[in-house]
Design a protein around this motif. Structure first.
Motif, PDB file in Angstrom:
ATOM      1  N   THR A  55       0.831  -1.205   0.000  1.00 21.64           N
ATOM      2  CA  THR A  55       0.000   0.000   0.000  1.00 21.64           C
ATOM      3  C   THR A  55       0.869   1.260   0.000  1.00 21.64           C
ATOM      4  O   THR A  55       0.436   2.318  -0.431  1.00 21.64           O
ATOM      5  CB  THR A  55      -0.936   0.026   1.223  1.00 21.64           C
ATOM      6  N   ILE A  56       2.111   1.125   0.502  1.00 22.96           N
ATOM      7  CA  ILE A  56       3.058   2.236   0.488  1.00 22.96           C
ATOM      8  C   ILE A  56       3.945   2.166  -0.739  1.00 22.96           C
ATOM      9  O   ILE A  56       4.286   3.173  -1.346  1.00 22.96           O
ATOM     10  CB  ILE A  56       3.930   2.227   1.763  1.00 22.96           C
ATOM     11  N   PHE A  57       4.304   0.935  -1.131  1.00 18.97           N
ATOM     12  CA  PHE A  57       5.194   0.698  -2.262  1.00 18.97           C
ATOM     13  C   PHE A  57       4.458  -0.147  -3.301  1.00 18.97           C
ATOM     14  O   PHE A  57       4.616  -1.371  -3.328  1.00 18.97           O
ATOM     15  CB  PHE A  57       6.454  -0.032  -1.812  1.00 18.97           C
ATOM     16  N   PRO A  58       3.619   0.439  -4.121  1.00 17.96           N
ATOM     17  CA  PRO A  58       2.885  -0.337  -5.121  1.00 17.96           C
ATOM     18  C   PRO A  58       3.840  -0.914  -6.157  1.00 17.96           C
ATOM     19  O   PRO A  58       4.907  -0.357  -6.401  1.00 17.96           O
ATOM     20  CB  PRO A  58       1.947   0.698  -5.759  1.00 17.96           C
ATOM     21  N   PRO A  59       3.475  -2.051  -6.759  1.00 17.04           N
ATOM     22  CA  PRO A  59       4.333  -2.627  -7.793  1.00 17.04           C
ATOM     23  C   PRO A  59       4.611  -1.613  -8.909  1.00 17.04           C
ATOM     24  O   PRO A  59       3.730  -0.843  -9.299  1.00 17.04           O
ATOM     25  CB  PRO A  59       3.509  -3.810  -8.310  1.00 17.04           C
ATOM     26  N   SER A  60       5.833  -1.618  -9.408  1.00 21.32           N
ATOM     27  CA  SER A  60       6.217  -0.659 -10.438  1.00 21.32           C
ATOM     28  C   SER A  60       5.437  -0.889 -11.725  1.00 21.32           C
ATOM     29  O   SER A  60       5.231  -2.019 -12.156  1.00 21.32           O
ATOM     30  CB  SER A  60       7.718  -0.764 -10.719  1.00 21.32           C
ATOM     31  N   THR A  61       4.992   0.187 -12.328  1.00 24.21           N
ATOM     32  CA  THR A  61       4.310   0.115 -13.630  1.00 24.21           C
ATOM     33  C   THR A  61       5.190   0.675 -14.733  1.00 24.21           C
ATOM     34  O   THR A  61       4.802   0.680 -15.891  1.00 24.21           O
ATOM     35  CB  THR A  61       2.995   0.916 -13.586  1.00 24.21           C
ATOM     36  N   THR A  62       6.376   1.145 -14.359  1.00 23.20           N
ATOM     37  CA  THR A  62       7.257   1.784 -15.341  1.00 23.20           C
ATOM     38  C   THR A  62       8.473   0.941 -15.687  1.00 23.20           C
ATOM     39  O   THR A  62       9.294   1.347 -16.488  1.00 23.20           O
ATOM     40  CB  THR A  62       7.748   3.143 -14.802  1.00 23.20           C
ATOM     41  N   GLY A  63       8.575  -0.232 -15.058  1.00 28.64           N
ATOM     42  CA  GLY A  63       9.747  -1.063 -15.306  1.00 28.64           C
ATOM     43  C   GLY A  63      10.926  -0.581 -14.478  1.00 28.64           C
ATOM     44  O   GLY A  63      10.862   0.439 -13.796  1.00 28.64           O
ATOM     45  N   GLU A  64      12.021  -1.346 -14.507  1.00 27.87           N
ATOM     46  CA  GLU A  64      13.183  -1.023 -13.688  1.00 27.87           C
ATOM     47  C   GLU A  64      14.409  -0.789 -14.561  1.00 27.87           C
ATOM     48  O   GLU A  64      14.621  -1.472 -15.555  1.00 27.87           O
ATOM     49  CB  GLU A  64      13.458  -2.157 -12.697  1.00 27.87           C
ATOM     50  N   LYS A  65      15.213   0.179 -14.159  1.00 31.68           N
ATOM     51  CA  LYS A  65      16.456   0.467 -14.842  1.00 31.68           C
ATOM     52  C   LYS A  65      17.604  -0.171 -14.065  1.00 31.68           C
ATOM     53  O   LYS A  65      17.485  -0.452 -12.878  1.00 31.68           O
ATOM     54  CB  LYS A  65      16.673   1.985 -14.921  1.00 31.68           C
ATOM     55  N   GLU A  66      18.711  -0.387 -14.748  1.00 33.60           N
ATOM     56  CA  GLU A  66      19.900  -0.892 -14.063  1.00 33.60           C
ATOM     57  C   GLU A  66      20.418   0.187 -13.115  1.00 33.60           C
ATOM     58  O   GLU A  66      20.650   1.329 -13.512  1.00 33.60           O
ATOM     59  CB  GLU A  66      20.974  -1.237 -15.091  1.00 33.60           C
ATOM     60  N   ASP A  67      20.543  -0.168 -11.855  1.00 34.68           N
ATOM     61  CA  ASP A  67      21.002   0.820 -10.878  1.00 34.68           C
ATOM     62  C   ASP A  67      22.281   0.385 -10.179  1.00 34.68           C
ATOM     63  O   ASP A  67      22.718   1.015  -9.231  1.00 34.68           O
ATOM     64  CB  ASP A  67      19.911   1.106  -9.845  1.00 34.68           C
ATOM     65  N   TYR A  68      22.862  -0.724 -10.614  1.00 29.87           N
ATOM     66  CA  TYR A  68      24.143  -1.187 -10.111  1.00 29.87           C
ATOM     67  C   TYR A  68      24.164  -1.343  -8.595  1.00 29.87           C
ATOM     68  O   TYR A  68      25.072  -0.893  -7.911  1.00 29.87           O
ATOM     69  CB  TYR A  68      25.273  -0.273 -10.587  1.00 29.87           C
ATOM     70  N   GLY A  69      23.123  -1.982  -8.085  1.00 26.98           N
ATOM     71  CA  GLY A  69      23.111  -2.345  -6.673  1.00 26.98           C
ATOM     72  C   GLY A  69      22.476  -1.343  -5.745  1.00 26.98           C
ATOM     73  O   GLY A  69      22.534  -1.527  -4.524  1.00 26.98           O
ATOM     74  N   ARG A  70      21.830  -0.300  -6.270  1.00 23.64           N
ATOM     75  CA  ARG A  70      21.261   0.690  -5.377  1.00 23.64           C
ATOM     76  C   ARG A  70      19.783   0.465  -5.077  1.00 23.64           C
ATOM     77  O   ARG A  70      19.196   1.167  -4.287  1.00 23.64           O
ATOM     78  CB  ARG A  70      21.516   2.090  -5.947  1.00 23.64           C
ATOM     79  N   ALA A  71      19.186  -0.550  -5.695  1.00 22.45           N
ATOM     80  CA  ALA A  71      17.821  -0.945  -5.354  1.00 22.45           C
ATOM     81  C   ALA A  71      17.881  -1.957  -4.212  1.00 22.45           C
ATOM     82  O   ALA A  71      18.928  -2.523  -3.906  1.00 22.45           O
ATOM     83  CB  ALA A  71      17.118  -1.556  -6.567  1.00 22.45           C
ATOM     84  N   ALA A  72      16.736  -2.192  -3.578  1.00 21.73           N
ATOM     85  CA  ALA A  72      16.667  -3.137  -2.457  1.00 21.73           C
ATOM     86  C   ALA A  72      16.488  -4.552  -2.991  1.00 21.73           C
ATOM     87  O   ALA A  72      15.487  -5.229  -2.749  1.00 21.73           O
ATOM     88  CB  ALA A  72      15.532  -2.751  -1.522  1.00 21.73           C
TER      89      ALA A  72
END
Length: 409
Positions: free
Chosen positions: A373-390
């Protein structure tokens, strides 16, 4: 264009206020909101400019000078450190961490008397908190202020305070852009999610979490297995004082916080635990300490038990040198001196030397589990962040049912 909710971090007001959590003023909250958004912008938007800088300027210049492509990530780093865009991006990243620590520390120091008083109420007389002032801090913890945190995990403003733990807890939301959830326990929740799926119905008797800091990864395990004894150990007393009080404030009573150096866990007998683990801890240990810790973990793990290490992926020949360089950023800019060398070793080989055969090992991906409810599933896709995502890699093994050979040999 209006940003969708999954494009920006949730506001700091979504942080869960347990009984030990520091209170923030309007301005302190605004600073944390700014930093959370800045960190996400640097990683997900401006971060992509580094690859363009490499492909269009730094790599061609390197090839022109040397007549070849770089041999390793260190040569990529040397070339990129000359590039103005990367220097600009790195300066912003470093400053964002320093500002996060400054804000968190000012929040805590303003109310340290109250925080210490609350911690005493939760901690005094409890057998589930065991501190040992004779424990010496390892040099790999004292050489630098890890994550730019003043005094690192063991620092105290005055003897017996909880300043380090309180600062760590209240600022983690901003550092991660809120990606670990309202209690910053998304890593621990990911462990629960993984084991429930991997071994439904499993009921470990005792779990050991090493390098636990404030217990944000251990508490979800204690909650998921209420009949299990969970042991959270760390060499730093201040974070354990805070972590124990935090768990008690949340009503979690089946977790023990113990000050201990994981290189020597003689207080625990052989085969004492069904599950031993670390979560983003191995990269903060030295090359000499890491195999000792894993060997000790193997000793205290019961036959048939689980060893689990959550980290970023190791550098392999299949990983592009530019990606290795980007993942190495923390080693040179965020006071993580052992990050690069640790990610360059073969962890599977290290586990094998500790007595875990390759056919008992596994490698999986785990992702933080947070309130949708705070972090809804992404609708925009994910970019490469080289380890900075959880999201992380986990290197694990199930201990052979037969008695392990002595890892120290």
């Amino acid at each position: 264009m209006t940003a969708k909710r999954d494009d920006i971090p949730p506001p700091y007001t979504e942080v869960a206020r347990h009984g030990m959590f520091p209170e923030t003023t309007h301005d302190e909250t605004a600073r944390f909101n700014f930093l959370a958004n800045l960190n996400k912008h640097l990683s997900m938007t401006l971060g992509g400019g580094n690859k363009l800088a490499w492909e269009r300027r730094a790599e061609p210049a390197f090839i022109a000078e040397h007549g070849r492509k770089p041999y390793d990530r260190f040569e990529v780093r040397k070339a990129m450190n000359k590039d103005p865009y990367h220097r600009f991006w790195s300066a912003l990243k470093r400053n964002s961490m320093e500002m996060r620590q400054q804000n968190g520390r000012s929040v805590v120091l303003r109310q340290l008397d109250e925080l210490d008083a609350r911690a005493r109420v939760y901690n005094e007389g409890q057998t589930t908190l065991r501190l040992d002032p004779k424990i010496e801090q390892p040099r790999y913890q004292t050489a630098v202020d890890i994550h730019c945190m003043p005094g690192s995990y063991h620092g105290e403003v005055r003897p017996g305070d909880v300043s380090a733990g309180a600062n760590y807890d209240c600022g983690l939301f901003a550092t991660t852009g809120g990606a670990l959830g309202a209690l910053s326990d998304g890593g621990g929740q990911a462990l629960v999610h993984w084991i429930k799926k991997e071994r439904p119905g499993w009921s470990p008797r005792r779990i050991l979490d090493i390098g636990s800091t404030v217990g944000h990864n251990a508490v979800p395990l204690a909650q998921a297995f209420p009949d299990c004894e969970v042991y959270a150990i760390d060499s730093a007393g201040p974070v354990l004082r805070y972590g124990h009080a935090r768990a008690q404030a949340m009503g979690v009573k089946n977790i023990h916080f113990i000050q201990m150096n994981a290189e020597d866990m003689a207080a625990f007998p052989d085969g004492h635990f069904d599950w031993v683990q670390t979560t983003m801890f191995l990269h903060e240990t030295s090359g000499k300490a890491l195999p000792r810790i894993i060997a000790e973990m193997g000793r205290v793990l019961a036959p048939g038990g689980l060893m689990f290490h959550v980290e970023q992926p190791q550098y392999t020949p299949d990983m592009p040198l530019f990606e290795q360089f980007m993942r190495d950023w923390d080693a040179f800019n965020n006071n993580e001196p052992f990050w690069s060398s640790m990610h360059g070793i073969d962890l599977h080989q290290t586990l094998e030397k500790a007595g875990f055969p390759r056919d008992c090992q596994f490698e999986v991906g785990v992702r933080a589990v947070a309130d949708p409810t705070i972090f809804p599933p992404s609708t925009t896709g994910e970019k490469e962040d080289y380890g900075r995502a959880a999201a992380w890699h986990a290197y694990g093994a199930w201990k052979p049912a037969m008695q392990m050979r002595e890892a120290a040999e």
